[in-house]
Design a protein around this motif. Sequence first.
Motif, PDB file in Angstrom:
ATOM      1  N   LYS A   1     -95.833 -71.196  39.689  1.00 16.29           N
ATOM      2  CA  LYS A   1     -95.908 -69.909  38.977  1.00 16.29           C
ATOM      3  C   LYS A   1     -97.347 -69.540  38.653  1.00 16.29           C
ATOM      4  CE  LYS A   1     -91.488 -70.368  36.583  1.00 16.29           C
ATOM      5  NZ  LYS A   1     -90.863 -70.520  35.265  1.00 16.29           N
ATOM      6  N   ASP A   2     -98.114 -70.523  38.167  1.00  6.93           N
ATOM      7  CA  ASP A   2     -99.504 -70.258  37.828  1.00  6.93           C
ATOM      8  C   ASP A   2    -100.321 -69.866  39.052  1.00  6.93           C
ATOM      9  OD1 ASP A   2     -98.932 -70.819  35.198  1.00  6.93           O
ATOM     10  OD2 ASP A   2     -99.824 -72.836  35.216  1.00  6.93           O
TER      11      ASP A   2
ATOM     12  N   GLY B   1     -94.545 -79.695  40.817  1.00 11.11           N
ATOM     13  CA  GLY B   1     -95.585 -78.724  41.103  1.00 11.11           C
ATOM     14  C   GLY B   1     -95.105 -77.558  41.944  1.00 11.11           C
TER      15      GLY B   1
ATOM     16  N   HIS C   1    -103.611 -68.027  38.229  1.00 13.12           N
ATOM     17  CA  HIS C   1    -104.154 -68.906  37.185  1.00 13.12           C
ATOM     18  C   HIS C   1    -104.390 -70.305  37.741  1.00 13.12           C
ATOM     19  CE1 HIS C   1    -101.659 -65.982  34.749  1.00 13.12           C
ATOM     20  NE2 HIS C   1    -102.915 -65.696  34.431  1.00 13.12           N
ATOM     21  N   ARG C   2    -105.008 -70.394  38.882  1.00 13.86           N
ATOM     22  CA  ARG C   2    -105.267 -71.711  39.478  1.00 13.86           C
ATOM     23  C   ARG C   2    -106.313 -72.463  38.686  1.00 13.86           C
ATOM     24  NH1 ARG C   2    -105.155 -71.558  45.975  1.00 13.86           N
ATOM     25  NH2 ARG C   2    -103.059 -70.826  46.133  1.00 13.86           N
ATOM     26  N   LYS C   3    -106.193 -73.769  38.721  1.00 13.19           N
ATOM     27  CA  LYS C   3    -107.176 -74.621  38.029  1.00 13.19           C
ATOM     28  C   LYS C   3    -108.282 -74.966  38.962  1.00 13.19           C
ATOM     29  CE  LYS C   3    -104.082 -76.597  34.682  1.00 13.19           C
ATOM     30  NZ  LYS C   3    -103.538 -77.790  34.101  1.00 13.19           N
TER      31      LYS C   3
ATOM     32  N   GLN D   1     -86.050 -82.030  43.191  1.00 11.31           N
ATOM     33  CA  GLN D   1     -87.196 -81.610  42.397  1.00 11.31           C
ATOM     34  C   GLN D   1     -88.477 -81.978  43.131  1.00 11.31           C
ATOM     35  OE1 GLN D   1     -86.507 -83.756  38.749  1.00 11.31           O
ATOM     36  NE2 GLN D   1     -85.389 -82.037  37.857  1.00 11.31           N
TER      37      GLN D   1
ATOM     38  N   ASN E   1     -99.530 -66.318  40.028  1.00  8.53           N
ATOM     39  CA  ASN E   1    -100.071 -65.367  39.055  1.00  8.53           C
ATOM     40  C   ASN E   1    -101.593 -65.406  38.957  1.00  8.53           C
ATOM     41  OD1 ASN E   1     -97.678 -64.093  38.056  1.00  8.53           O
ATOM     42  ND2 ASN E   1     -97.142 -66.033  37.103  1.00  8.53           N
TER      43      ASN E   1
ATOM     44  N   GLY F   1     -91.680 -74.200  39.786  1.00 11.04           N
ATOM     45  CA  GLY F   1     -92.392 -75.063  38.859  1.00 11.04           C
ATOM     46  C   GLY F   1     -93.577 -74.350  38.234  1.00 11.04           C
ATOM     47  N   LYS F   2     -94.105 -74.903  37.153  1.00 13.74           N
ATOM     48  CA  LYS F   2     -95.203 -74.270  36.432  1.00 13.74           C
ATOM     49  C   LYS F   2     -96.435 -74.092  37.305  1.00 13.74           C
ATOM     50  CE  LYS F   2     -97.997 -74.652  32.203  1.00 13.74           C
ATOM     51  NZ  LYS F   2     -98.935 -73.719  32.729  1.00 13.74           N
ATOM     52  N   ALA F   3     -96.807 -75.108  38.073  1.00 12.39           N
ATOM     53  CA  ALA F   3     -97.998 -75.000  38.933  1.00 12.39           C
ATOM     54  C   ALA F   3     -97.822 -73.900  39.973  1.00 12.39           C
ATOM     55  CB  ALA F   3     -98.280 -76.336  39.611  1.00 12.39           C
TER      56      ALA F   3
ATOM     57  N   GLY G   1     -91.128 -76.822  42.552  1.00 10.66           N
ATOM     58  CA  GLY G   1     -89.924 -76.299  41.923  1.00 10.66           C
ATOM     59  C   GLY G   1     -88.730 -77.193  42.159  1.00 10.66           C
TER      60      GLY G   1
END
Length: 94
Positions: free
Chosen positions: A86-87, A46, A92-94, A43, A90, A82-84, A48
């Motif tokens: 995927k974001d 951030g 959707h970066r922070k 794992q 897509n 991982g969610k980060a 996967g």
Amino acid sequence: MNKQELVDAVASSTGTSKSATGEAIDALIGTIITALVKGDTVQLIGFGSFGVGARAARNGRNPATGAELKIPASKTVKFIAGKAFKDAVNGHRK
């Protein structure tokens, strides 16, 4: 991006030599493969998770002749992003 391009990018962003970076990337990949062969899950928060899945035996067909054949059971590598990750993909970066 191929492996050499990855080595170049990591070396330039970290300021280390390309040979040292290449050895580090080879060590990382080797360590992940060794863990998966032992049946462990890897794992990377951030990014996967890598794991091993089972593929059941099944029947298939030879596409050239149409003859039925048995495909034996096997193991396969699976990756769950991982969610980060995927974001970021897509947009959707922070």
